[in-house]
Enzyme design. Structure first.
Site, mmCIF file in Angstrom:
data_model
loop_
_atom_site.group_PDB
_atom_site.id
_atom_site.type_symbol
_atom_site.label_atom_id
_atom_site.label_comp_id
_atom_site.label_asym_id
_atom_site.label_seq_id
_atom_site.Cartn_x
_atom_site.Cartn_y
_atom_site.Cartn_z
ATOM 1 N N GLY A 53 0.831 -1.199 0.000
ATOM 2 C CA GLY A 53 0.000 0.000 0.000
ATOM 3 C C GLY A 53 0.860 1.241 0.000
ATOM 4 N N GLY A 54 2.041 1.142 -0.637
ATOM 5 C CA GLY A 54 3.030 2.220 -0.600
ATOM 6 C C GLY A 54 2.589 3.502 -1.270
ATOM 7 N N ALA A 77 0.659 5.910 3.780
ATOM 8 C CA ALA A 77 2.073 5.959 3.432
ATOM 9 C C ALA A 77 2.495 7.381 3.093
ATOM 10 C CB ALA A 77 2.353 5.016 2.262
ATOM 11 N N LYS A 84 2.938 8.195 21.046
ATOM 12 C CA LYS A 84 3.063 9.599 21.414
ATOM 13 C C LYS A 84 3.970 9.761 22.635
ATOM 14 C CE LYS A 84 -1.354 11.128 19.484
ATOM 15 N NZ LYS A 84 -0.788 12.151 18.599
ATOM 16 N N HIS A 111 -8.166 3.205 20.623
ATOM 17 C CA HIS A 111 -7.368 4.314 21.143
ATOM 18 C C HIS A 111 -7.666 4.610 22.609
ATOM 19 C CE1 HIS A 111 -5.942 4.857 17.191
ATOM 20 N NE2 HIS A 111 -6.892 5.618 16.731
#
Length: 485
Positions: free
Chosen positions: A17-18, A23, A182, A240
């Site tokens: 999926g570059g 990406a 993070k 998340h």
């Protein structure tokens, strides 16, 4: 204070999926910044792999354009850019067929660490894993990086894990959640477990409640079709916010080791109670007066019962946190873009200053975005004559202020996580049983919504969410922290 750069061993990183959006926006600029920092040696290579018909020269131009557009806030020279794109190759590949695989095998070397980033739809994970083995592209040192979503329920997550396990050991699978990369999230562990000041107070005896907020100002936009099948619960809470909750609530691991840390996170998930219907609020943003579409218009379904906002009160049934509520809140088209964790400590058991001094609490705030940092609210005397008037002031540790010019050198989440993949460090990545346990908690909640068919309540765009969410806190005698612009 200057961040120390530790080079990694030589590697080949293949990005399936570059030519995709992830990406272009995140992965390639992150790798470029690590190259500029001196973390990649001369032998390391980056290979884009996708269906698009390009040669390596065209893909290098694509990479240069992506860096020019998305490498915001980081200066670089043309020499650095040229040096980076020289390490780039491209293979047109068929994930479900045979085209391109032999060429990919020729471009990679088993003498270097080989990592394969699956920046593609989960439906292709199994086919990619199978072909990596078939064409001799994997060995015991190979690593694969898997982007979310990790299924849409417990059954699909188990099936996905089973597909990957047919070809790779759990120690080779890196399920990436950029929130865990993070700087402030990792500092949370340092603050908790590296300071005697906090850990003795980190329990139900001293903590009144905890708030975790992830607010976005954007709507679902062009992601309407995808988002309407997921909603805030699947898209944000189950992964998340769950990860932030685990880091806040987990017990100290025996050592800072990837499995020790993930064992403690798993215990938190398994101790989470299923919240009652009264403890959950769901919402959908309304259209604005100047013509911005509503959620229902964005997803082109006036009957949609998918939420763009969710607030809930959850409890953890263990000795440390029994009786301490944790409030989760996330949504789209809210007042400001912010992510923060607030640990609200209890009031002093007796105030010697009398009722006129007001109510005061210590609050530890961990800001993930924007302006990463932490502050601890403490109560002091207001300066001036005229009695003992108390005010709350922050002891502030904003990274940009504390580190000065060196704050720009702090790696972003993708930089750190990709380098951890090369090092073989899984601490900041989710384990298979952790993902399945999170879905096992979320599934009954989602199933109850689907069964009763009740639509989420509308809320004004660019507000703080539905009024019902405010009442969720007010009936407990508490208030949400302000979402600051």
């Amino acid at each position: 204070m200057v961040s120390r750069v530790i080079p990694v061993e030589s590697f080949d990183l293949v990005i399936f999926g570059g030519t995709g959006d992830l990406a272009r926006r995140k992965i390639l600029p992150a790798l470029f910044r690590r190259f500029c920092a001196g973390q990649m040696d001369q032998q390391s290579r980056i290979i884009g792999a996708a269906r698009s018909e390009h040669d390596s020269a065209e893909f290098r131009d694509f990479v240069a354009q992506a860096i020019g557009e998305f490498n915001t806030g980081h200066s670089y020279t043309q020499e650095e850019l040229s040096g980076f794109v020289e390490r780039i190759d491209y293979v047109q590949i068929d994930a479900l067929g045979t085209d391109g695989w032999e060429e990919l095998a020729r471009l990679t070397s088993s003498e270097r660490t080989r990592a394969f980033y699956f920046s593609v739809a989960p439906a292709l994970f199994g086919a990619l894993a199978e072909r990596l083995h078939k064409y001799g592209l994997s060995d015991d040192a190979t690593r694969i990086v898997v982007e979310k979503p990790f299924g849409r329920d417990e059954a699909s997550a188990r099936a996905l894990n089973a597909v990957l396990a047919e070809h790779f050991e759990e120690s080779q699978i890196y399920r990436i959640d950029h929130y865990l990369g993070k700087e402030t999230v990792q500092n949370l562990m340092a603050v908790r477990f590296g300071n005697m000041l906090f850990e003795p107070l980190w329990n139900a005896q001293y903590v009144d409640h905890i708030q975790i907020t992830v607010a976005e100002t954007v709507g679902v936009g062009g992601r309407g079709e995808y988002y309407d099948k997921s909603g805030a619960m699947r898209d944000m809470v189950q992964n998340h916010l769950m990860q932030l909750l685990c880091l806040i609530a987990m017990e100290p691991p025996a050592k800072f080791d990837h499995d020790a840390v993930r064992d403690e996170k798993l215990k938190v998930i398994r101790a989470l109670d299923i919240p009652s219907v009264e403890d959950i609020v769901r919402g959908q943003y309304a259209a604005t007066e100047d013509g911005e579409p509503s959620y229902l218009q964005d997803v082109n379904d006036p009957a949609s019962t998918t939420e763009s906002f969710i607030a809930m009160k959850v409890r953890i049934s263990n000795w440390r946190w029994a009786g301490t509520p944790i409030y989760l809140r996330t949504g789209k088209k809210l007042k400001a873009r912010t992510s923060e964790i607030a640990v609200v400590f209890k009031e002093t058991p007796h105030s010697i200053f009398g009722p006129e001094s007001g109510r005061h609490r210590n609050i530890l705030t961990i800001r993930l975005q924007p302006n990463e940092g932490m502050d601890l609210g403490v109560t002091i005397k207001e300066p001036g004559p005229g009695g003992m008037r108390l005010v709350d002031v922050p002891l502030d540790m904003t990274f940009a202020d504390a580190l000065g010019p060196d704050a720009d050198d702090v790696p972003d989440a993708y930089e750190r996580l990709i380098m951890d993949v090369i090092r073989g460090n899984q601490t900041l990545f989710m384990r298979g049983d952790e993902v399945e346990a999170a879905w096992a908690w979320a599934d009954p909640i989602i199933e109850a919504w689907e069964k009763n068919g009740v639509k989420p309540v509308p809320y004004d765009a660019y507000s703080t969410g539905p009024e019902d969410a405010l009442m969720l806190m007010h009936r407990d005698g508490r208030r949400w922290r302000e979402i600051k612009v």
